[in-house]
Scaffold this motif. Structure first.
Motif, mmCIF file in Angstrom:
data_model
loop_
_atom_site.group_PDB
_atom_site.id
_atom_site.type_symbol
_atom_site.label_atom_id
_atom_site.label_comp_id
_atom_site.label_asym_id
_atom_site.label_seq_id
_atom_site.Cartn_x
_atom_site.Cartn_y
_atom_site.Cartn_z
ATOM 1 N N ILE A 44 0.840 -1.205 0.000
ATOM 2 C CA ILE A 44 0.000 0.000 0.000
ATOM 3 C C ILE A 44 0.876 1.256 0.000
ATOM 4 N N LEU A 45 1.895 1.256 0.847
ATOM 5 C CA LEU A 45 2.792 2.417 0.930
ATOM 6 C C LEU A 45 3.642 2.550 -0.339
ATOM 7 N N GLY A 46 3.997 1.412 -0.932
ATOM 8 C CA GLY A 46 4.780 1.432 -2.169
ATOM 9 C C GLY A 46 4.044 2.142 -3.294
ATOM 10 N N CYS A 47 2.713 2.014 -3.290
ATOM 11 C CA CYS A 47 1.900 2.668 -4.323
ATOM 12 C C CYS A 47 1.840 4.182 -4.124
ATOM 13 N N LEU A 48 2.275 4.654 -2.960
ATOM 14 C CA LEU A 48 2.294 6.100 -2.680
ATOM 15 C C LEU A 48 3.698 6.688 -2.780
ATOM 16 N N THR A 49 4.663 5.812 -3.062
ATOM 17 C CA THR A 49 6.062 6.249 -3.070
ATOM 18 C C THR A 49 6.543 6.415 -4.510
ATOM 19 N N TYR A 50 7.244 7.501 -4.763
ATOM 20 C CA TYR A 50 7.714 7.788 -6.123
ATOM 21 C C TYR A 50 9.022 7.057 -6.418
ATOM 22 N N LEU A 51 9.133 6.588 -7.644
ATOM 23 C CA LEU A 51 10.329 5.866 -8.075
ATOM 24 C C LEU A 51 11.586 6.711 -7.862
ATOM 25 N N GLY A 52 11.503 7.997 -8.182
ATOM 26 C CA GLY A 52 12.662 8.878 -8.020
ATOM 27 C C GLY A 52 13.147 8.955 -6.582
ATOM 28 N N GLU A 53 12.206 8.907 -5.636
ATOM 29 C CA GLU A 53 12.580 8.942 -4.211
ATOM 30 C C GLU A 53 13.424 7.725 -3.842
ATOM 31 N N LEU A 54 13.007 6.574 -4.339
ATOM 32 C CA LEU A 54 13.719 5.340 -4.019
ATOM 33 C C LEU A 54 15.085 5.290 -4.698
ATOM 34 N N GLN A 55 15.148 5.785 -5.908
ATOM 35 C CA GLN A 55 16.418 5.781 -6.644
ATOM 36 C C GLN A 55 17.436 6.756 -6.057
ATOM 37 N N ARG A 56 16.965 7.733 -5.304
ATOM 38 C CA ARG A 56 17.875 8.703 -4.684
ATOM 39 C C ARG A 56 18.472 8.215 -3.369
ATOM 40 N N MET A 57 17.982 7.091 -2.851
ATOM 41 C CA MET A 57 18.503 6.576 -1.580
ATOM 42 C C MET A 57 19.973 6.190 -1.721
ATOM 43 N N HIS A 58 20.794 6.633 -0.765
ATOM 44 C CA HIS A 58 22.236 6.346 -0.819
ATOM 45 C C HIS A 58 22.504 4.848 -0.895
ATOM 46 N N GLU A 59 21.764 4.080 -0.085
ATOM 47 C CA GLU A 59 22.013 2.637 -0.050
ATOM 48 C C GLU A 59 21.682 1.982 -1.385
#
Length: 326
Positions: A93-108
Motif C-alpha cells: 500500500i505504501l509502495g503505491c504512494l512512493t515515487y520511483l525517483g525517491e527510491l532511486q535517490r537513496m544512498h544505499e
C-alpha cells in the motif's frame, strides 16, 4: 509516559562487536523504560542472494545471541518480521504512494546498485525503504533508533506517513529519530578506515567466536607506525580504534587509557583488550550455551502474537480508509 520504539536487526551474519555497541547495547538500555518492539528483519535479509538454510540458522543464532546479551523477553517484544503478514501487506500500500525517483535517490540503493552491477540489481533493494516504512508505521512508533546510514530512510518514512495522512486521513504517527549520543564507530580490525562489518570477516570481531579466534583477530589487528598509545584518528586510526574498543569494554575515558598504557607496547595493549573482551562478555557467552530451543521458540511465539495484536487496529484502519474493504 512510556515511548513506543521499533527497531530491527538483519540476520545476515553472526553478532559482532560493532553490532553490540552500535545497536544492541542501546536497545538493552531502552527496554527498561520504554515499550520496545525488536524485530528480526528476515524479510530485509532477502534483498540480496541468500541460502535459505543459512538464513534459518542465522536467524535462530541471532535470536539466542540477543537473549544471551541481555535482551529481556519480559520487557521487550522480540519477534520475526515474517511472522506478521501485515508488514508485507502495508508495504504494498505504501509502495503505491512512493515515487520511483525517491527510491532511486537513496544512498544505499546507489551503493548496492554499484556493488551488484554485474549480477543485476533486484527490486528488493529498491523497495527496501518502503518495507522499512511499513515496519515502523504499522506500530505507530514514537521513536526509531537509527545510525547516520539509516537517517535518510527514516526521513522517507516520515514523508510517506505525511503523504498517506494527507490523502486518507490521519492514521500514522510521524516517528522521530533516536540518534545515539556517542558517535564513535567501531572500525574493522583489518582496515581501521572502514566500519566493522560482516562483509570483511578478517576484521570482524564476533562476540561468540572461539577464544582462540578472538585472540588471533585482536593480536593481528592493524596498528600504526610508532609505539605511542594515543588517540589520534587522523594519524593513528588503527591504535585509535583499539582504544575505542577498550574504552567501551572498561568504561574508561580516553585520556585515562592513554595514561594507563603510556609505556606499554602495542602487543601488551592488545593482550589486555583480549582479556577485557572475554571478561566483558563472559556471562553472555555462558548464557548462550545454556539456552534451550523450546524456550527460545516460546519467546518468539509470544512475540508473534503481541506483534499481530498490536498492529491489527492500525491495519484495519488502513484497509478501511484506502477502499480495500467493501
Amino acid at each position: 509516559m512510556k515511548k513506543r520504539i521499533l527497531t530491527g536487526i538483519k540476520p545476515t551474519g553472526k553478532v559482532h562487536l560493532g553490532n553490540y555497541l552500535g545497536m544492541i547495547k542501546q536497545v538493552i538500555d531502552l527496554q527498561e523504560n520504554n515499550e520496545v518492539f525488536l524485530m528480526i528483519a528476515n524479510l530485509h535479509a532477502q534483498t540480496v542472494s541468500y541460502n535459505p538454510e543459512e538464513l534459518q540458522e542465522l536467524t535462530y543464532d541471532l535470536v539466542i545471541s540477543l537473549l544471551a546479551l541481555g535482551i529481556d523477553s519480559q520487557k521487550i517484544t522480540l519477534f520475526l518480521q515474517s511472522d506478521n503478514p501485515w508488514h508485507s501487506y502495508l508495504s504494498w500500500i505504501l509502495g503505491c504512494l512512493t515515487y520511483l525517483g525517491e527510491l532511486q535517490r537513496m544512498h544505499e540503493f546507489k551503493e548496492q546498485s554499484e556493488k551488484y552491477k554485474k549480477e543485476g540489481v533486484g527490486s528488493g533493494i529498491l523497495m527496501y525503504p518502503v518495507l522499512m516504512a511499513a515496519d515502523i508505521l504499522l506500530y505507530n512508533a514514537d521513536l526509531v533508533p537509527v545510525g547516520e546510514d539509516q537517517r535518510q530512510h527514516l526521513e522517507l518514512t516520515r514523508e510517506i506517513a505525511r503523504r498517506f495522512n494527507k490523502k486518507f486521513g490521519k492514521i500514522f504517527k510521524i516517528p522521530e529519530a533516536l540518534i545515539p549520543q556517542e558517535t564513535y564507530k567501531i572500525m574493522s580490525l583489518s582496515n581501521p578506515l572502514k566500519k566493522m562489518s560482516k562483509s570483511m570477516p578478517e576484521g570482524c570481531l564476533e562476540i561468540f567466536s572461539s577464544e582462540k579466534e578472538i585472540e588471533e583477530k585482536i593480536m593481528k589487528a592493524v596498528t600504526d607506525s610508532g609505539r605511542e598509545i594515543k588517540y589520534d584518528p587522523q594519524n593513528k586510526p588503527g591504535i585509535s580504534n583499539l582504544m575505542i574498543i577498550y574504552k567501551y569494554l572498561t568504561n574508561k575515558p580516553l585520556p585515562e587509557i592513554e595514561e594507563e598504557f603510556k609505556h606499554v607496547s602495542y602487543m601488551d595493549f592488545k593482550k589486555e583488550i583480549y582479556r577485557k573482551f572475554l571478561e566483558y562478555f563472559s556471562l553472555a557467552r555462558k548464557k548462550k550455551s545454556k539456552l534451550k530451543k523450546k524456550e527460545v521458540l516460546e519467546i518468539l511465539k509470544r512475540g508473534k502474537e503481541k506483534s499481530i495484536k498490536t498492529t491489527e487496529e492500525t491495519i484495519k484502519k488502513v484497509i478501511k480508509v484506502t477502499g480495500l474493504k467493501i
